[in-house]
Design a protein around this motif. Sequence first.
Motif, PDB file in Angstrom:
ATOM      1  N   HIS A 148       0.811  -1.218   0.000  1.00 45.22           N
ATOM      2  CA  HIS A 148       0.000   0.000   0.000  1.00 45.22           C
ATOM      3  C   HIS A 148       0.846   1.270   0.000  1.00 45.22           C
ATOM      4  CE1 HIS A 148      -3.368  -2.657   1.016  1.00 45.22           C
ATOM      5  NE2 HIS A 148      -2.593  -3.189   1.949  1.00 45.22           N
ATOM      6  N   ASN A 149       2.132   1.136   0.189  1.00 47.40           N
ATOM      7  CA  ASN A 149       3.001   2.318   0.293  1.00 47.40           C
ATOM      8  C   ASN A 149       4.328   1.988  -0.380  1.00 47.40           C
ATOM      9  OD1 ASN A 149       4.095   4.742   1.014  1.00 47.40           O
ATOM     10  ND2 ASN A 149       4.024   4.398   3.239  1.00 47.40           N
ATOM     11  N   ARG A 150       4.233   1.643  -1.679  1.00 45.44           N
ATOM     12  CA  ARG A 150       5.381   1.115  -2.410  1.00 45.44           C
ATOM     13  C   ARG A 150       6.517   2.119  -2.548  1.00 45.44           C
ATOM     14  NH1 ARG A 150       4.603  -3.361  -5.836  1.00 45.44           N
ATOM     15  NH2 ARG A 150       2.598  -4.403  -5.488  1.00 45.44           N
ATOM     16  N   ARG A 151       6.206   3.406  -2.587  1.00 45.14           N
ATOM     17  CA  ARG A 151       7.245   4.408  -2.788  1.00 45.14           C
ATOM     18  C   ARG A 151       8.166   4.492  -1.558  1.00 45.14           C
ATOM     19  NH1 ARG A 151       5.727  10.111  -5.313  1.00 45.14           N
ATOM     20  NH2 ARG A 151       5.387   8.635  -7.038  1.00 45.14           N
ATOM     21  N   GLN A 152       7.598   4.407  -0.366  1.00 47.51           N
ATOM     22  CA  GLN A 152       8.404   4.528   0.850  1.00 47.51           C
ATOM     23  C   GLN A 152       8.895   3.171   1.368  1.00 47.51           C
ATOM     24  OE1 GLN A 152       6.540   6.952   3.858  1.00 47.51           O
ATOM     25  NE2 GLN A 152       5.861   8.488   2.384  1.00 47.51           N
ATOM     26  N   PHE A 153       8.102   2.123   1.134  1.00 48.05           N
ATOM     27  CA  PHE A 153       8.496   0.785   1.577  1.00 48.05           C
ATOM     28  C   PHE A 153       8.466  -0.148   0.372  1.00 48.05           C
ATOM     29  CE2 PHE A 153       6.787   2.935   5.279  1.00 48.05           C
ATOM     30  CZ  PHE A 153       7.735   2.661   6.263  1.00 48.05           C
ATOM     31  N   ARG A 154       9.592  -0.228  -0.311  1.00 52.29           N
ATOM     32  CA  ARG A 154       9.675  -0.963  -1.562  1.00 52.29           C
ATOM     33  C   ARG A 154       9.333  -2.443  -1.352  1.00 52.29           C
ATOM     34  NH1 ARG A 154      15.643   1.305  -2.713  1.00 52.29           N
ATOM     35  NH2 ARG A 154      15.541   1.225  -0.412  1.00 52.29           N
ATOM     36  N   PRO A 155       8.694  -3.052  -2.339  1.00 50.82           N
ATOM     37  CA  PRO A 155       8.218  -4.434  -2.176  1.00 50.82           C
ATOM     38  C   PRO A 155       9.310  -5.490  -2.272  1.00 50.82           C
ATOM     39  CG  PRO A 155       7.654  -3.616  -4.351  1.00 50.82           C
ATOM     40  CD  PRO A 155       8.231  -2.458  -3.611  1.00 50.82           C
ATOM     41  N   ASN A 156      10.481  -5.143  -2.804  1.00 49.35           N
ATOM     42  CA  ASN A 156      11.546  -6.145  -2.938  1.00 49.35           C
ATOM     43  C   ASN A 156      12.392  -6.199  -1.655  1.00 49.35           C
ATOM     44  OD1 ASN A 156      13.190  -3.834  -3.073  1.00 49.35           O
ATOM     45  ND2 ASN A 156      12.978  -3.764  -5.310  1.00 49.35           N
ATOM     46  N   ILE A 157      13.501  -6.944  -1.769  1.00 51.82           N
ATOM     47  CA  ILE A 157      14.341  -7.160  -0.585  1.00 51.82           C
ATOM     48  C   ILE A 157      14.883  -5.855  -0.020  1.00 51.82           C
ATOM     49  CG2 ILE A 157      16.473  -7.463  -1.902  1.00 51.82           C
ATOM     50  CD1 ILE A 157      15.387  -9.433   1.234  1.00 51.82           C
ATOM     51  N   LEU A 158      15.042  -4.841  -0.881  1.00 51.81           N
ATOM     52  CA  LEU A 158      15.524  -3.548  -0.410  1.00 51.81           C
ATOM     53  C   LEU A 158      14.538  -2.896   0.553  1.00 51.81           C
ATOM     54  CD1 LEU A 158      17.023  -2.085  -3.710  1.00 51.81           C
ATOM     55  CD2 LEU A 158      18.263  -3.070  -1.767  1.00 51.81           C
ATOM     56  N   GLY A 159      13.283  -3.325   0.474  1.00 45.70           N
ATOM     57  CA  GLY A 159      12.277  -2.765   1.371  1.00 45.70           C
ATOM     58  C   GLY A 159      12.561  -3.090   2.840  1.00 45.70           C
ATOM     59  N   LEU A 160      13.270  -4.182   3.091  1.00 46.45           N
ATOM     60  CA  LEU A 160      13.644  -4.512   4.472  1.00 46.45           C
ATOM     61  C   LEU A 160      14.498  -3.406   5.088  1.00 46.45           C
ATOM     62  CD1 LEU A 160      14.490  -8.311   4.177  1.00 46.45           C
ATOM     63  CD2 LEU A 160      12.590  -7.291   5.445  1.00 46.45           C
ATOM     64  N   PHE A 161      15.363  -2.816   4.250  1.00 47.80           N
ATOM     65  CA  PHE A 161      16.195  -1.715   4.744  1.00 47.80           C
ATOM     66  C   PHE A 161      15.356  -0.463   4.967  1.00 47.80           C
ATOM     67  CE2 PHE A 161      19.139  -4.546   2.552  1.00 47.80           C
ATOM     68  CZ  PHE A 161      20.134  -4.680   3.513  1.00 47.80           C
ATOM     69  N   ASP A 162      14.294  -0.289   4.175  1.00 47.40           N
ATOM     70  CA  ASP A 162      13.376   0.829   4.424  1.00 47.40           C
ATOM     71  C   ASP A 162      12.714   0.689   5.792  1.00 47.40           C
ATOM     72  OD1 ASP A 162      13.923   1.818   1.896  1.00 47.40           O
ATOM     73  OD2 ASP A 162      12.272   0.710   0.955  1.00 47.40           O
ATOM     74  N   GLY A 163      12.278  -0.534   6.089  1.00 46.36           N
ATOM     75  CA  GLY A 163      11.661  -0.779   7.389  1.00 46.36           C
ATOM     76  C   GLY A 163      12.648  -0.595   8.527  1.00 46.36           C
ATOM     77  N   PHE A 164      13.878  -1.066   8.322  1.00 49.06           N
ATOM     78  CA  PHE A 164      14.906  -0.918   9.347  1.00 49.06           C
ATOM     79  C   PHE A 164      15.202   0.561   9.594  1.00 49.06           C
ATOM     80  CE2 PHE A 164      19.317  -0.703  10.758  1.00 49.06           C
ATOM     81  CZ  PHE A 164      19.316  -1.607  11.813  1.00 49.06           C
ATOM     82  N   TRP A 165      15.309   1.327   8.523  1.00 51.35           N
ATOM     83  CA  TRP A 165      15.574   2.765   8.647  1.00 51.35           C
ATOM     84  C   TRP A 165      14.455   3.457   9.417  1.00 51.35           C
ATOM     85  CZ3 TRP A 165      19.079   6.420   8.382  1.00 51.35           C
ATOM     86  CH2 TRP A 165      18.687   7.748   8.230  1.00 51.35           C
TER      87      TRP A 165
END
Length: 345
Positions: A148-165
């Motif tokens: 639902h928020n693909r721009r800020q929390f990317r759906p691929n593995i890089l999104g894990l770093f978005d969540g961590f940040w």
Amino acid sequence: MSLFFGYSQELETLKVGVKVEPPFVIKDGDEYTGLSLDLWKSIADEKGVNFEIVEYNDHLGLIRALDFEEIDISINPIHVNEVRLALLDVTQPFYVSFTGVATSQAEQSQVRIFLNNFFSRQFLRLVLLLVLTIFVFGTILWLVERKHNRRQFRPNILGLFDGFWWSAVTMTTVGYGDKAPKTKMGRAIAMIWMFTAILIISGFTATVASTLTVNSLSRTIEDLQDIRNVKEIGSVHGSSSEDFLKQNDIKATVFYDNAEDALLALSAQKVEVFVYDKTVLDYLIGKMKLQAKVSLLPVNFNQQYKSFFLPKNSKELEWINPILVRKINDKTWHGLLRKYNLQID
């Protein structure tokens, strides 16, 4: 080993058990001196009795020898307790001491202490636990927000770093605003994490402060709980100090044959603290010239009355006690205390 002291060979010879323990019993070659020996010699001299010295390695050996009546008296200042009173006869106490604590006084800069503790296993485990907690909450939010928020929390593995940040900046209350949940579930998780993070960060701060200053022993040992927090505690096997530690559920981790060996190990930082009779510690630190490396802390535990011990129902007790009491109340007793640099009450 035994040495003969006395007068007329026709008199009964008493066997006197000792353990070398300066300043009470000091051995120089084959000669014995010390406060206890000087006191006993004056008592034996007044009574006119012969005696021979029998040396033992520890207090337990003395107690066993008395119990089996292998010796007639032990003149080491052994601590009087309930068990020993039931097992043996005890004279009038002639000295009062305490259990003391000595620590290493090696010079270390605050920067060095900080760096040593910063890279310690305990501190690194604490940091890893914190990182893991941040990662878990960041991952949970990413799983909720990624569709639902693909721009800020990317759906691929890089999104894990978005969540961590996001989790990290939220915990530290920085809150850049570059990443924020949009779903109701995500905002609920964010709110829970905010309050949880406040508790975690406050506890983390207190724990870090404690961990990074754990080596400041000379400033922190004030009671028994402070001793319990020490990892390496030295004691002498079979001594009253070992009994004291056991009675208070404190486990000594390193045992030495005598106080001299323990103080040398302490000065070399092989052990953190050494618990033993305070009078003996004070005397030995001065005699061994360890003042620059070892510090005797200004704390007193477990007041101890020191006495001579005899086998149960000993006939010698009747004449020893009156003379002993008179000796320690005489001005010459103060002279003996000064001779060995001991405190005069």
